[in-house]
Design a protein around this motif. Structure first.
Motif, PDB file in Angstrom:
ATOM      1  N   GLU A 121       0.802  -1.224   0.000  1.00 57.00           N
ATOM      2  CA  GLU A 121       0.000   0.000   0.000  1.00 57.00           C
ATOM      3  C   GLU A 121       0.834   1.273   0.000  1.00 57.00           C
ATOM      4  O   GLU A 121       0.728   2.112  -0.903  1.00 57.00           O
ATOM      5  N   SER A 122       1.646   1.477   1.021  1.00 59.83           N
ATOM      6  CA  SER A 122       2.372   2.738   1.143  1.00 59.83           C
ATOM      7  C   SER A 122       3.479   2.858   0.104  1.00 59.83           C
ATOM      8  O   SER A 122       3.782   3.967  -0.359  1.00 59.83           O
ATOM      9  N   LEU A 123       4.069   1.737  -0.305  1.00 58.19           N
ATOM     10  CA  LEU A 123       5.137   1.795  -1.298  1.00 58.19           C
ATOM     11  C   LEU A 123       4.603   2.207  -2.665  1.00 58.19           C
ATOM     12  O   LEU A 123       5.229   3.014  -3.368  1.00 58.19           O
ATOM     13  N   VAL A 124       3.459   1.674  -3.043  1.00 57.09           N
ATOM     14  CA  VAL A 124       2.864   2.037  -4.331  1.00 57.09           C
ATOM     15  C   VAL A 124       2.539   3.522  -4.371  1.00 57.09           C
ATOM     16  O   VAL A 124       2.900   4.237  -5.322  1.00 57.09           O
ATOM     17  N   VAL A 125       1.867   4.017  -3.353  1.00 62.32           N
ATOM     18  CA  VAL A 125       1.518   5.443  -3.322  1.00 62.32           C
ATOM     19  C   VAL A 125       2.766   6.299  -3.155  1.00 62.32           C
ATOM     20  O   VAL A 125       2.875   7.383  -3.747  1.00 62.32           O
ATOM     21  N   GLY A 126       3.734   5.821  -2.375  1.00 59.46           N
ATOM     22  CA  GLY A 126       4.956   6.594  -2.171  1.00 59.46           C
ATOM     23  C   GLY A 126       5.727   6.845  -3.451  1.00 59.46           C
ATOM     24  O   GLY A 126       6.374   7.886  -3.604  1.00 59.46           O
ATOM     25  N   TRP A 127       5.654   5.909  -4.400  1.00 55.99           N
ATOM     26  CA  TRP A 127       6.308   6.107  -5.692  1.00 55.99           C
ATOM     27  C   TRP A 127       5.414   6.869  -6.664  1.00 55.99           C
ATOM     28  O   TRP A 127       5.860   7.802  -7.342  1.00 55.99           O
ATOM     29  N   GLU A 128       4.145   6.500  -6.728  1.00 58.12           N
ATOM     30  CA  GLU A 128       3.274   7.028  -7.781  1.00 58.12           C
ATOM     31  C   GLU A 128       2.716   8.417  -7.457  1.00 58.12           C
ATOM     32  O   GLU A 128       2.557   9.243  -8.371  1.00 58.12           O
ATOM     33  N   ALA A 129       2.409   8.697  -6.189  1.00 55.83           N
ATOM     34  CA  ALA A 129       1.762   9.972  -5.850  1.00 55.83           C
ATOM     35  C   ALA A 129       2.604  11.196  -6.211  1.00 55.83           C
ATOM     36  O   ALA A 129       2.075  12.149  -6.802  1.00 55.83           O
ATOM     37  N   PRO A 130       3.886  11.248  -5.866  1.00 54.11           N
ATOM     38  CA  PRO A 130       4.630  12.455  -6.234  1.00 54.11           C
ATOM     39  C   PRO A 130       4.702  12.673  -7.738  1.00 54.11           C
ATOM     40  O   PRO A 130       4.727  13.819  -8.211  1.00 54.11           O
ATOM     41  N   ARG A 131       4.705  11.607  -8.500  1.00 54.19           N
ATOM     42  CA  ARG A 131       4.750  11.736  -9.958  1.00 54.19           C
ATOM     43  C   ARG A 131       3.399  12.177 -10.520  1.00 54.19           C
ATOM     44  O   ARG A 131       3.337  13.008 -11.435  1.00 54.19           O
ATOM     45  N   GLU A 132       2.321  11.632  -9.967  1.00 55.75           N
ATOM     46  CA  GLU A 132       0.978  12.068 -10.389  1.00 55.75           C
ATOM     47  C   GLU A 132       0.760  13.545 -10.039  1.00 55.75           C
ATOM     48  O   GLU A 132       0.248  14.329 -10.860  1.00 55.75           O
ATOM     49  N   LEU A 133       1.125  13.919  -8.822  1.00 56.85           N
ATOM     50  CA  LEU A 133       0.889  15.292  -8.383  1.00 56.85           C
ATOM     51  C   LEU A 133       1.793  16.277  -9.108  1.00 56.85           C
ATOM     52  O   LEU A 133       1.377  17.404  -9.425  1.00 56.85           O
ATOM     53  N   ALA A 134       3.031  15.881  -9.385  1.00 56.43           N
ATOM     54  CA  ALA A 134       3.933  16.754 -10.134  1.00 56.43           C
ATOM     55  C   ALA A 134       3.394  17.015 -11.538  1.00 56.43           C
ATOM     56  O   ALA A 134       3.451  18.148 -12.035  1.00 56.43           O
ATOM     57  N   ALA A 135       2.848  15.991 -12.160  1.00 55.40           N
ATOM     58  CA  ALA A 135       2.277  16.157 -13.500  1.00 55.40           C
ATOM     59  C   ALA A 135       1.069  17.083 -13.472  1.00 55.40           C
ATOM     60  O   ALA A 135       0.901  17.937 -14.350  1.00 55.40           O
ATOM     61  N   ALA A 136       0.212  16.927 -12.461  1.00 59.03           N
ATOM     62  CA  ALA A 136      -0.972  17.784 -12.350  1.00 59.03           C
ATOM     63  C   ALA A 136      -0.565  19.237 -12.094  1.00 59.03           C
ATOM     64  O   ALA A 136      -1.133  20.170 -12.683  1.00 59.03           O
ATOM     65  N   ALA A 137       0.406  19.436 -11.213  1.00 65.94           N
ATOM     66  CA  ALA A 137       0.870  20.796 -10.918  1.00 65.94           C
ATOM     67  C   ALA A 137       1.550  21.419 -12.136  1.00 65.94           C
ATOM     68  O   ALA A 137       1.391  22.615 -12.406  1.00 65.94           O
ATOM     69  N   ALA A 138       2.323  20.618 -12.882  1.00 63.15           N
ATOM     70  CA  ALA A 138       2.992  21.136 -14.075  1.00 63.15           C
ATOM     71  C   ALA A 138       1.976  21.637 -15.095  1.00 63.15           C
ATOM     72  O   ALA A 138       2.159  22.693 -15.714  1.00 63.15           O
ATOM     73  N   ARG A 139       0.891  20.882 -15.245  1.00 61.82           N
ATOM     74  CA  ARG A 139      -0.157  21.283 -16.188  1.00 61.82           C
ATOM     75  C   ARG A 139      -0.832  22.572 -15.736  1.00 61.82           C
ATOM     76  O   ARG A 139      -1.079  23.478 -16.538  1.00 61.82           O
ATOM     77  N   ALA A 140      -1.150  22.654 -14.445  1.00 57.62           N
ATOM     78  CA  ALA A 140      -1.878  23.817 -13.934  1.00 57.62           C
ATOM     79  C   ALA A 140      -1.020  25.079 -13.920  1.00 57.62           C
ATOM     80  O   ALA A 140      -1.510  26.178 -14.186  1.00 57.62           O
ATOM     81  N   LEU A 141       0.268  24.915 -13.617  1.00 56.06           N
ATOM     82  CA  LEU A 141       1.140  26.070 -13.405  1.00 56.06           C
ATOM     83  C   LEU A 141       2.048  26.372 -14.582  1.00 56.06           C
ATOM     84  O   LEU A 141       2.785  27.360 -14.552  1.00 56.06           O
ATOM     85  N   ASN A 142       2.022  25.507 -15.603  1.00 53.60           N
ATOM     86  CA  ASN A 142       2.880  25.682 -16.770  1.00 53.60           C
ATOM     87  C   ASN A 142       4.351  25.752 -16.366  1.00 53.60           C
ATOM     88  O   ASN A 142       5.101  26.641 -16.793  1.00 53.60           O
ATOM     89  N   LEU A 143       4.751  24.782 -15.548  1.00 55.87           N
ATOM     90  CA  LEU A 143       6.130  24.693 -15.068  1.00 55.87           C
ATOM     91  C   LEU A 143       6.646  23.277 -15.291  1.00 55.87           C
ATOM     92  O   LEU A 143       5.852  22.343 -15.442  1.00 55.87           O
TER      93      LEU A 143
END
Length: 435
Positions: A254-276
């Protein structure tokens, strides 16, 4: 950086943004005479509204297009009345959101609506909408459904499309739906997938994971066994089952899957929203998070990152757990599992990271995801229904085999008395704000 402030104050913390009158009128004209209102969790794209994911950093612009699940609902007459509040970035189980307020149980406003899809569940429980869309990583549909006393359906991972959603885990995430009846949840499933709605099953054999009967709140235990006693007279056989080997693998992953995938998912979402660039966008997101437990979680991801080797091991555990679950259920001769959605009824809203459970302080996140988390690693469908009233809202979850969603919904319909409930309102439904 200018951030749009679209939070909408309300007594129960249900909304982050409401559709304006012009948008509602336009939607009504398109939906036609079968129009009905829906709420959409704030991390799902809705054309013309902000997909903030409950975080002001991402609350920057209106979306250009609907997520596929929203488009499917619109095709069948849905009018989106607003974006529902949630735990910031979907990283929690209370929907205590420092930016947009705390989503609370409509019938007991002192209590947490649960998370992360708390606003969606509360909107249905308050009678504001007959259906609401949420998302689920580790129980984010099941837990709010149980807390608020409504039906929640978490489809098998991969059954419903995840495009247009700010997520946490491509291995575990799925959209889901809240409703007042299982029949309505099944109807929503047919809209999204094109499958037939499942009728109630005539007979089924359910397994209770024995470990899920340990350390229960007395009210939860009473409501659970009362529901099962009623079910035994309606064609449901119930047996205790030992699935410890499955749970051990799932929990380690559980925690290992989210620990790897969450920062990458959130970074992609933030990059799209902020154009960074993604790395830079993730740092802006971390700096702008306002909810304490979410900030702590993101800090932990940076300070103690999951390695590629750990992630590879976790994915092996996921596959082992899924195979073993199928083999075990077949060997035990059960159609699905049934268990209390959470070990205890809803905690107090704003109560912090711990809760008093059976005379000891316990992690809110650990306690309330204890039963739902493993099934999300399995990618299993889960249907949560309210138990008979005992002075507290208690959810009962039926967890089926992966992609056996129709039968899982059919079993849940047998558990839940739909006879006194009406189907989704289809005509003449007000879609004004708060209606």
């Amino acid at each position: 950086m200018t951030v749009a402030r679209t939070a909408v104050p309300d007594d129960l913390g249900i909304w982050t943004q409401l559709s304006d009158d012009d948008a509602l009128a336009s939607q009504r004209s398109t939906a036609g005479p079968d129009a009905f209102p829906v709420a959409v969790k704030a991390n799902i794209a809705v054309r013309g509204l902000h997909r903030s994911a409950g975080c002001r950093v991402l609350d920057v612009a209106a979306e250009e297009a609907d997520a596929p699940v929203v488009a499917a609902f619109r095709h069948h007459g849905a009018v989106v009345v607003g974006m529902a509040n949630m735990h910031e970035l979907a990283l929690g189980v209370t929907s205590d959101n420092a930016a947009y307020g705390s989503a609370r149980v409509p019938s007991a406003p002192r209590l947490s609506a649960g998370g992360s899809s708390g606003g969606s569940a509360a909107a249905v429980a308050a009678g504001l909408v007959p259906l609401a869309l949420g998302t689920d990583t580790g129980g984010s549909v099941s837990i709010p459904a149980g807390n608020c006393g409504v039906v929640g359906f978490r489809p098998s991972t991969g059954r419903w499309p995840t495009a247009g959603i700010v997520g946490l885990s491509w291995t575990r995430d799925t959209p889901g739906v809240f409703a007042t009846t299982v029949e309505d949840a099944a109807r929503a499933d047919s809209w999204v997938t094109g499958s037939r709605s499942a009728p109630p099953v005539e007979r089924a054999r359910l397994g209770i994971p024995t470990t899920f009967l340990q350390d229960l709140d007395a009210r939860t235990e009473e409501a659970f066994f009362r529901t099962l006693d009623d079910a035994r007279g309606a064609g449901i056989d119930v047996v205790d089952v030992d699935i410890a080997d499955v749970l051990a693998r799932a929990r380690r992953a559980e925690s290992l899957v989210v620990g790897w995938e969450a920062p990458r998912e959130l970074a992609a979402a933030a990059a799209r929203a902020l154009n960074l660039p993604p790395d830079e966008a993730f740092e802006v997101l971390r700096a702008g998070v306002e909810t304490a437990d979410v900030a702590d979680f993101l800090e932990g991801l940076v300070d103690h990152p999951v390695s590629a080797d750990e992630y590879a091991d976790a994915l092996s555990l996921v596959l082992e757990a899924r195979i073993l679950a199928d083999v075990t259920l077949a060997r035990l001769g059960v159609d699905a599992l049934v268990f209390p959605t959470t070990p205890a009824p809803a905690p107090l809203s704003g109560g912090g990271a711990t809760v008093r459970h059976r005379d000891r302080e316990t992690s809110v996140f650990g306690l309330y995801t204890r039963h739902t988390g493993p099934g999300t690693i399995l990618g299993a469908p889960m249907v949560t229904v309210p138990a008979p009233g005992i002075g507290a809202t208690v959810g009962i979850t039926v967890q089926g085999r992966r992609f056996d969603d129709a039968r899982t919904l059919g079993i849940a319909r047998r558990l839940h008395d739909d006879s006194r409930d009406e189907a989704v309102p289809r005509a003449g439904v007000s879609v004004e704000h708060g209606a």
